[in-house]
Design an enzyme around this catalytic site. Structure first.
Site, PDB file in Angstrom:
ATOM      1  N   ASP A   1     -17.539   5.197  -9.082  1.00 53.01           N
ATOM      2  CA  ASP A   1     -18.955   5.392  -8.806  1.00 53.01           C
ATOM      3  C   ASP A   1     -19.721   5.220 -10.131  1.00 53.01           C
ATOM      4  OD1 ASP A   1     -21.355   5.857  -7.553  1.00 53.01           O
ATOM      5  OD2 ASP A   1     -20.649   7.585  -6.427  1.00 53.01           O
TER       6      ASP A   1
HETATM    7  C1  NOJ Z   1     -24.062   6.362  -6.682  1.00 57.99           C
HETATM    8  C2  NOJ Z   1     -23.666   6.743  -5.293  1.00 57.99           C
HETATM    9  O1  NOJ Z   1     -22.915   7.933  -5.306  1.00 57.99           O
HETATM   10  C3  NOJ Z   1     -22.873   5.675  -4.553  1.00 57.99           C
HETATM   11  O2  NOJ Z   1     -22.769   6.058  -3.212  1.00 57.99           O
HETATM   12  C4  NOJ Z   1     -23.524   4.338  -4.689  1.00 57.99           C
HETATM   13  O3  NOJ Z   1     -22.791   3.368  -3.984  1.00 57.99           O
HETATM   14  C5  NOJ Z   1     -23.633   3.983  -6.166  1.00 57.99           C
HETATM   15  N1  NOJ Z   1     -24.440   4.985  -6.842  1.00 57.99           N
HETATM   16  C6  NOJ Z   1     -24.233   2.610  -6.393  1.00 57.99           C
HETATM   17  O4  NOJ Z   1     -25.565   2.605  -6.097  1.00 57.99           O
END
Ligand code: NOJ
Length: 721
Positions: A262
């Site tokens: 993430d």
């Molecule tokens: C953080 C989020 O937790 C995740 O779900 C997302 O795909 C990513 N950012 C990318 O935007």
């Protein structure tokens, strides 16, 4: 493309670039301010950024093509970038938030919506979506419950697989197929106190039994990628969690696709206090099983040193790079780096009538009728309609994570009602704002006046779209004092009132439910929200959604879910406050929720009859047929979601009081009845036993069928082995 040959020709720097994902802004030469800002914070130069193998957060086909050109020109081997995006519930044409989609219990509809989203995204240059989100959610305080299909492993797994099929189509061979990335592995939906990014504490038993099956269902459906979660599980951040990534995902599940972290999660391990520094973070994440690092560059900066020190091997790096190249190759990017990106097709497809019709249907099927004391549907002959409340004219109803969706595209409730009833006089007033803690009620007088004069009142209350989603946890779940004051005033002056409630989570509706004659929960319904709401209220469509997440009576009941464990000291009647002590009670409220999982009304009554099982025994070779006849006793066409639950009465570990095992959505004309036949196999009765194996144990099982998790018919069968 011979990717093995390509790999053999790549320098280490090129390889590490493929394992690094940066924001699209990093590729724009013209944006020096941003380049020197974020790049320097990551510790890399602009020239390094151009080595990166994938990107996220770009806008549309034109942007994508420009970035692809810039990146490929800089790449020594002209390797195309992979473009990823959070396409969560639609790209430009937005369907309800996933929690609403959970309430449809409709795999075909979910697949169709995902397919539509994928197509719109593909023509805008997206190759991979960070969806579906399979975090099991049982605590409405957590803002990200809106991204999940709900609290149940079986339902989530079936709908998760449908999302994957919808996006990935024919194994990425179709022009509009995009790769899916299941997230957030694992148990991100169980943060302590419902606070986002907070620690998760679960036994391995509960993790395996309840939280992992959803992700697993997506792996079985062929999902291309997986994203570890931000949180710690048992003290270890998922990003470097060897139990999760190495033993379970790569080992037991044999997943060989890309694991992408993430956003900035490698570096956040330093804040978690398990990585000493960036170099250590890269070592931990890669050794646990991560391939691609999102929005930090620790792999790029430190892998060479780690290789020299023997803390990583070249084989690990090569395997990860090959996974990335392989996906690019199967997407056809080496032949056509723009793939389906096309400004012309964007203009043709985004918000096209067919897509609008689909998301309107989805918004209708996701809505849940929570209460109806003979008020709904309103007469289509109504002459004067009042649409009152903070969401009457609100266009911000598409929901969090709407990608390229725009508020201005959305149909408001007011517009929907006006379009449906062109001859009626439809008046509106806001009454108060949707601010979470709003106390002032400026327009009560006008609201009372409009309500008093109207034949029907549509009272639009709830929660704003930006008050759920990532980072948006809440410690209270009530409607604000202002919204409740408005509701009381309006209902006092017109009993022909239906509340339409917007929300990204189950809100606490206990006070409202006591005073309002009808309540329709519409989640954040998306682009066609207002049209769907109008059609439901005025009987052009019949509500059929059933709750995929329990609605608590008060925030103090959270986490709350139907599939709870037995207690040794249960209350006698969970629906009343239990007066005497030493049992599992609250002093100040019943234990039961306000609305249970699986609950939802229709304009029809459906009766359940002829409940039979084919035998009183079930064996591994002889599955059980469970049948029930459902009849539409009402006056409308309608859909009913028929649910099958079990209870394992005695086992080596405590089992939940109920577990959903199957469901069927049937369509019935007025007066029509249909037999629903479920097949229950010995495999459906398996669980993680006391010795850790996944198996069934002989003995008695109760089998339940009904319209929700409370109103159930039951019988007992014996599992013989
Ligand atoms: C953080 C989020 O937790 C995740 O779900 C997302 O795909 C990513 N950012 C990318 O935007």
């Amino acid at each position: 493309m011979d990717i093995q040959k390509l790999l053999s020709e790549m320098t280490l720097q090129e390889k590490l670039g493929q394992l690094t994902q940066l924001n699209a802004i990093f590729f724009k030469h013209d944006n020096t301010a941003d380049i020197t800002g974020p790049t320097s914070r990551l510790g890399i130069e602009e020239s390094d950024a151009l080595y990166s193998g994938s990107t996220l957060n770009f806008i549309g086909a034109k942007d994508m093509k420009e970035i692809q050109d810039i990146a490929m020109a800089a790449q020594p081997h002209k390797i195309p970038l992979l473009f990823m995006q959070d396409v969560i519930h639609g790209y430009r044409t937005i369907y309800p938030i996933p929690l609403g989609m959970g309430c449809t219990f409709d795999e075909e509809l979910v697949e169709e919506c995902a397919r539509m989203a994928g197509k719109e995204a593909a023509v805008s240059g997206v190759h991979v979506t960070f969806s579906p989100m399979l975090d099991l959610v049982r605590d409405a305080r957590w803002g990200r419950v809106m991204e999940s299909t709900g609290e149940d492993p079986h339902l989530n797994g079936r709908l998760g697989a449908a999302f994957v099929r919808g996006y990935q189509g024919n194994h990425l061979q179709g022009k509009y197929d995009i790769a899916a990335c299941v997230k957030h592995f694992a148990a991100y939906g169980a943060p302590e106190a419902g606070r986002d990014y907070n620690a998760v504490e679960l036994s391995e038993h509960t993790l395996r039994e309840t939280y992992l099956p959803g992700y697993r269902a997506c792996i079985d459906a062929g999902v291309e990628m997986i994203m570890p979660s931000f949180n710690t599980v048992g003290g270890v951040p998922s990003t470097c969690n060897r139990l999760l990534l190495d033993r379970i995902l790569r080992g037991e599940w044999a997943f060989d696709g890309i694991v992408i972290s993430d956003y900035n999660a490698y570096r956040e391990m330093i804040r978690h206090g398990v990585a000493e520094n960036e170099k250590h973070a890269a070592e931990l994440a890669i050794n646990a099983g991560c391939d691609v690092e999102m929005m930090s560059a620790t792999t790029y900066l430190y892998a060479q040193e780690l290789l020299a020190e023997g803390k990583l091997t070249m084989a690990q790096i090569d395997r990860a790079v090959l996974r990335v190249l392989d996906l690019k190759n199967r997407l056809g990017l080496f032949e056509n780096p723009y793939r389906a990106a096309s400004e012309q097709e964007e203009a043709e497809l985004h918000l096209c009538p067919a897509h609008r019709a689909l998301v309107r249907r989805a918004a209708e099927e996701a809505s849940v009728l929570l209460k109806n004391e003979g008020v709904l549907p309103f007469s289509q002959k109504a002459k004067k309609v009042a649409v009152i409340g903070p969401f009457a004219k609100e266009k911000g109803i598409k929901g969090f994570w709407s990608c390229a969706g725009r508020d201005e595209d959305c149909v408001t409730v007011l517009s929907g009602v006006r379009a449906l009833l062109p001859d009626a006089e439809v008046a509106t007033v806001k009454g108060c704002s949707w601010a979470v803690d709003e106390t002032a009620v400026p327009d009560l007088d006008e609201a009372i006046e409009l309500a008093s004069e109207a034949d029907a009142v549509v009272l639009c209350l709830g929660e704003y779209q930006e008050h759920t989603g990532e980072g948006n946890s809440r410690a209270t779940l009530n409607l604000s004092p202002a919204q409740m004051a408005l509701a009381r005033a309006v209902i006092k002056h017109n009993k022909n009132t239906a509340a339409v409630i917007f929300g990204g989570r189950p809100l606490v509706l206990t006070d409202l439910a006591e005073i309002v004659p009808a309540m329709l929960y519409v989640w954040q319904p998306g682009t066609e929200g207002g049209n769907a709401v109008a059609r439901l209220l005025f009987g052009k469509a019949n509500p059929s959604g059933k709750l995929s997440m329990t609605f608590p009576r008060a925030v103090g009941q959270c986490p709350i879910y139907y599939s709870r464990m037995h207690t040794g000291r249960p209350v006698k009647d969970p629906k009343v406050v239990t007066q005497s002590g030493y049992c599992s009670r609250y002093l100040d409220m019943p234990v039961a929720p306000l609305y249970p999982f699986g609950y939802g009304l229709s304009y029809n009554t459906y009766t359940y009859d002829n409940f039979t099982v084919s035998d009183d025994k079930i064996t591994p070779d002889a599955p059980l047929e469970v049948a029930v006849t459902v009849k539409n006793e009402g006056a409308y066409e309608g859909k009913e979601i028929v649910q099958l639950y079990i209870r394992d009465k005695f086992a080596s570990v405590a089992r939940p009081v109920l577990e959903l095992k199957d469901f069927a959505k049937i369509e019935l004309a007025p007066g029509e009845s249909a037999a629903v036949i479920f097949t229950l196999t010995e495999e459906d009765l398996r669980f993680h036993t006391a010795d850790g194996t996944f198996a069934s144990e002989r003995g008695e099982f109760e089998i339940f069928v009904g319209p929700d998790s409370e109103r159930l018919m039951s019988t007992t069968v014996y599992l013989e082995k």
